[in-house]
Design a protein around this motif. Structure first.
Motif, PDB file in Angstrom:
ATOM      1  N   ASN A  43      -2.829  36.238 -13.867  1.00 46.25           N
ATOM      2  CA  ASN A  43      -3.873  36.925 -13.128  1.00 46.25           C
ATOM      3  C   ASN A  43      -3.186  38.099 -12.446  1.00 46.25           C
ATOM      4  N   LEU A  80      -1.199  34.075  -9.832  1.00 43.09           N
ATOM      5  CA  LEU A  80      -1.390  35.436  -9.340  1.00 43.09           C
ATOM      6  C   LEU A  80      -0.050  36.140  -9.490  1.00 43.09           C
ATOM      7  N   GLY A 139      -2.037  31.376 -15.314  1.00 40.07           N
ATOM      8  CA  GLY A 139      -3.029  31.422 -14.253  1.00 40.07           C
ATOM      9  C   GLY A 139      -2.508  31.873 -12.904  1.00 40.07           C
TER      10      GLY A 139
END
Length: 189
Positions: free
Chosen positions: A37, A66, A64
């Motif tokens: 992400n 950040l 997934g």
């Protein structure tokens, strides 16, 4: 509050598809950061931030997660149109001082032109904060020598991605990124 990144790695990729979003996904996949992400940030290389290899940086990524990065992105669906994306990085000799990361995207630039441009941007931003006297109108090669002679800048480098728009009019996307990591990669034995 987020911690300060300890490491950074550079990566790049190109993707092509009939849908723009999928071309971007393929470019991220080619750069090996498609499972992240992505959160884009601006241009400061934190003090003491170690430059690591792409392979060791990618090994620390979790799907997934950040993931903070400086990202350059260029895209076209015009057949034969040249696109380029680049990241430049300039590190000071004093590791307690911050450095700079530049990003740029353009049409018509070659890899060599993009490399010089983004490296010049990053080094010039760093030189100006370090108080290095230089002629801003001088050619990059001349300013680079001034920066090297100042003994205040360790190095500057770059990574680029470029491509020509697909002949059939599909979307072509080029990305280049400086990806931050908050812990050092494990040392292999």
């Amino acid at each position: 509050m987020f911690p300060i990144p300890k490491c950074v790695f550079l990566t790049q990729g190109v993707g092509t598809h009939r849908h723009l979003l999928t071309a971007f996904e393929y470019a991220l996949r080619n750069a090996d950061i498609e499972q992240q992400n992505i959160v884009t940030v601006s241009s400061i290389l934190p003090p003491g931030c170690e430059l690591i290899t792409q392979a060791s940086g990618v090994a620390t990524l979790s799907p997934g997660e950040l993931t903070f990065c400086v990202l350059a992105r260029s895209e076209t669906n015009e057949p034969g149109r040249r696109i380029a994306a680049g990241i430049g990085l300039a590190r000071p000799k004093d590791s307690t001082h911050y450095g700079y990361i530049s990003e740029h995207h353009a049409f018509g630039m070659s890899d060599a032109q993009m490399r010089d441009y983004v490296e010049d941007l990053a080094a010039t931003m760093l030189a100006s904060t370090l108080g290095i006297e230089f002629n801003p109108d001088a050619a990059w090669d001349e300013r680079k020598r001034v920066y090297e002679l100042s003994d205040l800048i360790v190095d500057s480098l770059s990574i680029t991605a470029s491509a020509e728009g697909a002949a059939n009019g599909d979307w072509t996307c080029a990305v280049a990124a400086a990806v931050f990591r908050f812990s050092a990669p494990p040392v292999s034995s």
